[in-house]
Motif scaffolding. Structure first.
Motif, PDB file in Angstrom:
ATOM      1  N   SER A  73      -0.071   6.737   3.652  1.00  0.00           N
ATOM      2  CA  SER A  73      -1.113   6.497   2.652  1.00  0.00           C
ATOM      3  C   SER A  73      -0.857   7.332   1.399  1.00  0.00           C
ATOM      4  CB  SER A  73      -2.499   6.787   3.229  1.00  0.00           C
ATOM      5  OG  SER A  73      -2.634   8.161   3.476  1.00  0.00           O
ATOM      6  N   LEU A  74      -0.349   8.561   1.599  1.00  0.00           N
ATOM      7  CA  LEU A  74      -0.020   9.396   0.441  1.00  0.00           C
ATOM      8  C   LEU A  74       1.108   8.745  -0.349  1.00  0.00           C
ATOM      9  CD1 LEU A  74       0.004  13.017   1.903  1.00  0.00           C
ATOM     10  CD2 LEU A  74      -1.721  11.976   0.433  1.00  0.00           C
ATOM     11  N   ARG A  75       2.092   8.273   0.394  1.00  0.00           N
ATOM     12  CA  ARG A  75       3.274   7.749  -0.261  1.00  0.00           C
ATOM     13  C   ARG A  75       2.978   6.483  -1.060  1.00  0.00           C
ATOM     14  NH1 ARG A  75       9.065   6.358   2.285  1.00  0.00           N
ATOM     15  NH2 ARG A  75      10.113   7.641   0.759  1.00  0.00           N
ATOM     16  N   TYR A  76       2.156   5.607  -0.485  1.00  0.00           N
ATOM     17  CA  TYR A  76       1.910   4.327  -1.150  1.00  0.00           C
ATOM     18  C   TYR A  76       0.589   4.300  -1.912  1.00  0.00           C
ATOM     19  CZ  TYR A  76       5.665   2.748   1.921  1.00  0.00           C
ATOM     20  OH  TYR A  76       6.863   2.603   2.569  1.00  0.00           O
ATOM     21  N   GLY A  77      -0.115   5.444  -1.936  1.00  0.00           N
ATOM     22  CA  GLY A  77      -1.381   5.477  -2.649  1.00  0.00           C
ATOM     23  C   GLY A  77      -2.439   4.562  -2.032  1.00  0.00           C
ATOM     24  N   VAL A  78      -2.469   4.488  -0.695  1.00  0.00           N
ATOM     25  CA  VAL A  78      -3.478   3.672  -0.013  1.00  0.00           C
ATOM     26  C   VAL A  78      -4.702   4.554   0.229  1.00  0.00           C
ATOM     27  CG1 VAL A  78      -3.999   2.417   2.120  1.00  0.00           C
ATOM     28  CG2 VAL A  78      -1.719   2.271   1.109  1.00  0.00           C
ATOM     29  N   ASP A  79      -5.860   4.180  -0.333  1.00  0.00           N
ATOM     30  CA  ASP A  79      -6.986   5.110  -0.225  1.00  0.00           C
ATOM     31  C   ASP A  79      -7.943   4.800   0.919  1.00  0.00           C
ATOM     32  OD1 ASP A  79      -8.089   2.887  -1.256  1.00  0.00           O
ATOM     33  OD2 ASP A  79      -8.590   3.725  -3.209  1.00  0.00           O
ATOM     34  N   ASP A  80      -7.602   3.817   1.753  1.00  0.00           N
ATOM     35  CA  ASP A  80      -8.435   3.532   2.920  1.00  0.00           C
ATOM     36  C   ASP A  80      -7.523   3.268   4.123  1.00  0.00           C
ATOM     37  OD1 ASP A  80     -10.140   2.519   4.882  1.00  0.00           O
ATOM     38  OD2 ASP A  80     -11.431   1.534   3.403  1.00  0.00           O
ATOM     39  N   LEU A  81      -7.549   4.207   5.088  1.00  0.00           N
ATOM     40  CA  LEU A  81      -6.630   4.109   6.233  1.00  0.00           C
ATOM     41  C   LEU A  81      -6.853   2.850   7.068  1.00  0.00           C
ATOM     42  CD1 LEU A  81      -6.535   7.778   7.601  1.00  0.00           C
ATOM     43  CD2 LEU A  81      -4.966   6.664   6.008  1.00  0.00           C
ATOM     44  N   ARG A  82      -8.077   2.301   7.000  1.00  0.00           N
ATOM     45  CA  ARG A  82      -8.377   1.117   7.816  1.00  0.00           C
ATOM     46  C   ARG A  82      -7.510  -0.073   7.446  1.00  0.00           C
ATOM     47  NH1 ARG A  82     -14.761   1.894   6.884  1.00  0.00           N
ATOM     48  NH2 ARG A  82     -13.875   2.265   4.821  1.00  0.00           N
ATOM     49  N   LEU A  83      -7.018  -0.071   6.186  1.00  0.00           N
ATOM     50  CA  LEU A  83      -6.179  -1.188   5.733  1.00  0.00           C
ATOM     51  C   LEU A  83      -4.939  -1.353   6.611  1.00  0.00           C
ATOM     52  CD1 LEU A  83      -6.396  -0.620   1.886  1.00  0.00           C
ATOM     53  CD2 LEU A  83      -7.176  -2.654   3.114  1.00  0.00           C
ATOM     54  N   PHE A  84      -4.448  -0.244   7.170  1.00  0.00           N
ATOM     55  CA  PHE A  84      -3.238  -0.309   8.009  1.00  0.00           C
ATOM     56  C   PHE A  84      -3.483  -1.078   9.302  1.00  0.00           C
ATOM     57  CE2 PHE A  84      -2.040   3.661   5.645  1.00  0.00           C
ATOM     58  CZ  PHE A  84      -0.917   3.118   5.035  1.00  0.00           C
ATOM     59  N   TYR A  85      -4.761  -1.232   9.682  1.00  0.00           N
ATOM     60  CA  TYR A  85      -5.054  -1.889  10.953  1.00  0.00           C
ATOM     61  C   TYR A  85      -5.693  -3.261  10.807  1.00  0.00           C
ATOM     62  CZ  TYR A  85      -3.416   2.179  13.222  1.00  0.00           C
ATOM     63  OH  TYR A  85      -2.588   3.162  13.656  1.00  0.00           O
ATOM     64  N   GLU A  86      -6.082  -3.618   9.575  1.00  0.00           N
ATOM     65  CA  GLU A  86      -6.715  -4.928   9.402  1.00  0.00           C
ATOM     66  C   GLU A  86      -5.688  -6.037   9.391  1.00  0.00           C
ATOM     67  OE1 GLU A  86      -9.052  -4.283   5.917  1.00  0.00           O
ATOM     68  OE2 GLU A  86     -10.570  -3.180   7.049  1.00  0.00           O
ATOM     69  N   ASN A  87      -4.453  -5.710   9.066  1.00  0.00           N
ATOM     70  CA  ASN A  87      -3.357  -6.667   9.046  1.00  0.00           C
ATOM     71  C   ASN A  87      -3.645  -7.886   8.178  1.00  0.00           C
ATOM     72  OD1 ASN A  87      -1.585  -5.152  10.490  1.00  0.00           O
ATOM     73  ND2 ASN A  87      -2.312  -5.901  12.475  1.00  0.00           N
ATOM     74  N   ASP A  88      -4.221  -7.620   7.034  1.00  0.00           N
ATOM     75  CA  ASP A  88      -4.411  -8.662   6.031  1.00  0.00           C
ATOM     76  C   ASP A  88      -3.056  -8.863   5.350  1.00  0.00           C
ATOM     77  OD1 ASP A  88      -4.925 -10.016   3.632  1.00  0.00           O
ATOM     78  OD2 ASP A  88      -6.961  -9.214   3.521  1.00  0.00           O
ATOM     79  N   VAL A  89      -2.547 -10.109   5.398  1.00  0.00           N
ATOM     80  CA  VAL A  89      -1.194 -10.322   4.842  1.00  0.00           C
ATOM     81  C   VAL A  89      -1.102  -9.955   3.369  1.00  0.00           C
ATOM     82  CG1 VAL A  89      -0.091 -11.970   6.399  1.00  0.00           C
ATOM     83  CG2 VAL A  89      -1.713 -12.783   4.722  1.00  0.00           C
ATOM     84  N   ARG A  90      -2.215 -10.071   2.645  1.00  0.00           N
ATOM     85  CA  ARG A  90      -2.158  -9.704   1.224  1.00  0.00           C
ATOM     86  C   ARG A  90      -1.831  -8.220   1.059  1.00  0.00           C
ATOM     87  NH1 ARG A  90      -7.968 -11.809  -0.227  1.00  0.00           N
ATOM     88  NH2 ARG A  90      -8.180 -10.780   1.785  1.00  0.00           N
ATOM     89  N   PHE A  91      -2.283  -7.414   2.015  1.00  0.00           N
ATOM     90  CA  PHE A  91      -1.950  -5.983   2.015  1.00  0.00           C
ATOM     91  C   PHE A  91      -0.502  -5.791   2.488  1.00  0.00           C
ATOM     92  CE2 PHE A  91      -1.799  -2.022   4.578  1.00  0.00           C
ATOM     93  CZ  PHE A  91      -2.030  -1.099   3.578  1.00  0.00           C
TER      94      PHE A  91
END
Ligand code: PHE
Length: 336
Positions: A314-332
């Motif tokens: 998340s630090l590396r890619y500037g992802v500010d919500d960790l939940r995004l890694f588990y939602e598996n939304d293809v847009r992400f």
């Protein structure tokens, strides 16, 4: 005249049926349907038909003309737009259908990259079970029974002695039990903590742990190894610092920080104005831990470290919500 019309119709139908290529079709068109063709000639001959017969003959001839044209058009369209009935054709000029390409999940990419850096330094990869006993997760790691240190990690207990591992450190114990020094392993895996899910914390996440035990391993080895890692992973110009902290299984212990690679230490949203980012915990393996696995702490020393993959990614890619890694939304996912 009636016979003539019937004759032309039969001949036309036979020629059309035989036509199997574009040029055959063109031949049929010229022979029957063009301005100088057989049917036009019949219209010419109508002039000499007795007036009494003209209406009937005219009707027959007009029918021949429209029906022939229709049959011809139908066959021509069939020939250029796909296979005729009963035939199969493959159009080799069609462009291929692109297949959607999958890619690795950003967490897997991060784990692979970290593994790559440490394996190039001579570490190998070890794994262990996610369902652990209290002994491997805590006891052997020098967490005394009923010691408040256990509260550092909120645990999902399955029974009194069985739990979902709260960190990858139990794999250190398993590795050392199975192997004599030198031990140089990294241990990636999933861990669980009984915490409320939010943008900053998850009930399940990943860690990668490292362990190096041999004769004469010192704190400088720890620093040298981790600095080499941080430079490869975050870039050569990154600054770093170690700050004392506490883990039951290491003594001394230190958290490693790097200068914020976004603001170069100036202070920004990512580093919460501190200019520094904490990237891992580390320390010299506690003598009790070495004893617990049957290593002689007078002979062997070692260092260990552990980092959270979601945090690193998340630090590396500037992802500010960790939940995004588990939602598996293809847009992400498609952004990695
Ligand atoms: N297991 C520790 C944690 O989960 C991290 C760590 C590993 C610290 C190894 C020091 C050495 O917080």
């Amino acid at each position: 005249m009636t016979d003539k019309i019937t004759g032309v119709r039969t001949a036309f139908e036979a020629d059309l049926a035989r036509a199997s290529s574009e040029s055959d079709l063109e031949g049929v068109r010229v022979k029957y349907l063009s301005r100088g063709g057989v049917i036009a000639q019949l219209f010419e001959e109508m002039k000499s038909v007795p007036p009494a017969e003209k209406p009937v003959m005219g009707k027959l001839l007009n029918a021949l003309k429209t029906e022939s044209q229709k049959a011809f058009d139908g066959k021509k369209a069939g020939a250029s737009h796909g296979p005729a009935q009963g035939e199969r054709s493959i159009d080799l000029t069609l462009p291929g259908r692109p297949r959607p390409l999958g890619r690795k999940h950003p967490l897997t990419q991060t784990i692979d990259e970290i593994k790559g850096i440490f394996t190039s330094m001579g570490f190998s990869v070890a794994t262990g079970p996610e369902i652990e006993t209290d002994y491997y997760n805590f006891g052997a790691l020098n967490f005394p029974a009923d010691h408040p240190a256990r509260d550092m990690q909120d645990t999902f207990f399955i029974s009194k002695n069985v739990l979902l591992r709260t960190h990858t450190s139990p794999v250190q114990i398993r590795t050392m039990q199975n192997q004599k020094p030198p031990v140089r392993e990294i241990m990636p895996g999933r861990v669980y903590r009984n915490e409320a899910v939010s943008a900053r914390s998850l009930v399940t996440f990943h860690q990668i742990e490292g362990l190096y035990v041999d004769q004469g391993v010192t704190f400088s080895d720890l620093k040298g190894t981790l600095v080499a890692f941080a430079r490869q992973f975050y870039g050569n110009d990154v600054k770093f610092k170690f700050r004392p902290t506490f883990f039951p299984f290491t003594e001394p212990s230190a958290d490693m920080y790097i200068s914020c690679f976004l603001c170069k230490g100036q202070g920004c949203r990512m580093c919460k104005q501190a200019g520094w980012l904490e990237i891992l915990g580390s320390g010299m393996v506690h003598p009790h831990v070495l004893q617990n696995v049957g290593y002689d702490p007078e002979r062997y020393t070692g260092f260990a470290f552990g980092m959270g993959i979601e945090r690193i990614a998340s630090l590396r890619y500037g992802v500010d919500d960790l939940r995004l890694f588990y939602e598996n939304d293809v847009r992400f996912l498609q952004q990695f």
